[in-house]
Motif scaffolding. Structure first.
Motif, short mmCIF file in Angstrom:
data_model
loop_
_atom_site.label_atom_id
_atom_site.label_comp_id
_atom_site.label_asym_id
_atom_site.label_seq_id
_atom_site.Cartn_x
_atom_site.Cartn_y
_atom_site.Cartn_z
N ALA B 81 0.84 -1.21 0.00
CA ALA B 81 0.00 0.00 0.00
C ALA B 81 0.88 1.26 0.00
N GLU B 82 1.98 1.22 0.77
CA GLU B 82 2.90 2.37 0.81
C GLU B 82 3.61 2.55 -0.53
N SER B 85 1.25 4.20 -2.83
CA SER B 85 1.12 5.62 -2.47
C SER B 85 2.35 6.41 -2.92
N SER B 93 2.68 14.79 -7.86
CA SER B 93 3.52 15.95 -7.63
C SER B 93 3.77 16.69 -8.95
N PRO B 135 -7.28 -5.79 -0.03
CA PRO B 135 -8.08 -4.56 0.00
C PRO B 135 -7.28 -3.30 0.31
N VAL B 136 -6.36 -3.35 1.26
CA VAL B 136 -5.63 -2.13 1.63
C VAL B 136 -4.83 -1.58 0.46
N GLN B 139 -7.32 -0.25 -2.25
CA GLN B 139 -7.89 1.04 -1.86
C GLN B 139 -6.87 2.17 -1.93
N SER B 140 -5.61 1.81 -1.73
CA SER B 140 -4.55 2.79 -1.91
C SER B 140 -4.51 3.24 -3.37
N VAL B 142 -7.04 3.24 -5.44
CA VAL B 142 -8.24 4.06 -5.69
C VAL B 142 -7.94 5.52 -5.36
N ILE B 143 -7.29 5.76 -4.23
CA ILE B 143 -6.97 7.13 -3.82
C ILE B 143 -5.99 7.76 -4.83
N GLN B 145 -5.63 7.09 -8.01
CA GLN B 145 -6.32 7.42 -9.27
C GLN B 145 -7.24 8.62 -9.10
N SER B 146 -7.91 8.73 -7.95
CA SER B 146 -8.77 9.89 -7.72
C SER B 146 -7.96 11.17 -7.68
N THR B 147 -6.77 11.09 -7.07
CA THR B 147 -5.92 12.28 -6.97
C THR B 147 -5.43 12.69 -8.36
N ALA B 149 -7.05 12.11 -11.19
CA ALA B 149 -8.23 12.69 -11.86
C ALA B 149 -8.48 14.12 -11.38
#
Lengths: 82, 219
Positions: B81-82, B85, B93, B135-136, B139-140, B142-143, B145-147, B149
């Motif tokens: 997950a890290e 990220s 960035s 999952p962890v 979900q990482s 997902v965040i 990709q949202s960032t 977008a």
């Protein structure tokens, strides 16, 4: 200034406009603050992060909420709560 | 060591300074080891696949003990997950800088492709294995990709207001872009065998996507 990272959502805070009311002493970002500059509650942040995921990727609401909570569980402000 | 010399040392401000420096040095070493493990994990995941990688391989790649991986991250899942990220932070960035200076849609999408190409082996594994990840980690992603977008949105808004691109909902537009890129990355052995997919086909994919969303030609 070294980059600070929001304790509540992980966003890098580079300039004054990234901080609540421009207050660079805060450890949380403008997106994790209420209009008065105080920090959002866990519930407020989980709801706004889930809405952000839906708005950007169109995920199902429950899946988005699950991703939001999982992300928050990895951050200093909410780690103990998870 | 004599009692006298010990007292002298305690009274010596320089030595007291060193005492203060120790926790700082330890924290620095800890941060460096943590980063080494993340970098090593990204290389091992890229080389061997994410689900196939073992914690022992990652620790060996980092030149650290197997136990240190768990003392830093608690589990291999948390390290994954890290790592996701970290990859996301590098990508966003650069997009953030483009946002700040009002870059257009094409420029932001090109930068997105460039960040993918820098870690193409890892990202391609991520694309293929995402539905099977813990999952962890999922979900990482997902965040991340949202960032991405979110950083694309201002460029889209500006180009839309200028009448350059069609009025399309952000999630569908972003998912269409990802769908295109991910399909080619997942099958890059067919589209660009032995080469970087982004280097070989990136421009073509970007041209195609821009022609789909543009009003009356290219942007």
């Amino acid at each position: 200034m070294s980059v600070k990272y929001c304790v509540a959502c992980g966003m890098p805070m580079r300039t004054a406009k990234d901080f609540p009311l421009g207050d660079e002493s805060k450890d949380y970002c403008v997106h994790c603050a209420r209009p008065d500059g105080s920090m959002q509650s866990y519930e407020e942040k989980a709801a706004s992060l889930a809405a952000f995921i839906v708005r950007t990727q169109g995920l199902d609401g429950r899946a988005a909420r699950s991703s939001a909570e999982s992300q928050m569980a990895r951050l200093p402000a909410w780690r103990k709560r998870a | 060591m004599s009692i006298q010399s010990s007292k002298t040392r305690a009274a010596n401000p320089t030595m007291q300074g060193r005492e203060f420096e120790r926790p700082k040095k330890r924290a620095k070493q800890k941060a460096e080891s943590r980063q080494r493990l993340i970098d090593a994990a990204l290389r091992v995941f890229a080389r061997n696949g994410i689900l196939a990688a073992t914690s022992a391989e990652i620790a060996e790649e980092a030149g650290l003990s197997h136990g240190s991986l768990f003392s830093h991250f608690g589990s291999q899942e948390a390290l994954l997950a890290e790592a996701i990220s970290t990859f996301g932070a590098l990508a966003t960035s650069r997009l953030h800088e483009l946002c700040e200076r009002g870059a257009g849609t094409r420029e932001v999408l090109a930068a997105h492709l460039e960040t993918i190409s820098e870690r193409e082996d890892f990202y391609s594994r991520l694309v293929v294995e995402a539905p099977m990840l813990p999952p962890v980690a999922r979900q990482s992603l997902v965040i991340v990709q949202s960032t991405i977008a979110f950083h694309l949105a201002p460029a889209l808004e500006a180009d839309r207001a200028a009448g350059l691109i069609r009025d399309l909902a952000l999630p569908l537009l972003f998912n269409t872009w990802l769908g295109l890129i991910h399909y080619y990355l997942a099958n890059r052995d067919l589209f660009a065998p032995g080469a970087s997919l982004v280097e070989r086909r990136g421009e073509e994919l970007l041209d195609h996507f821009m022609s789909m969303i543009s009003i009356g030609g290219t942007v």
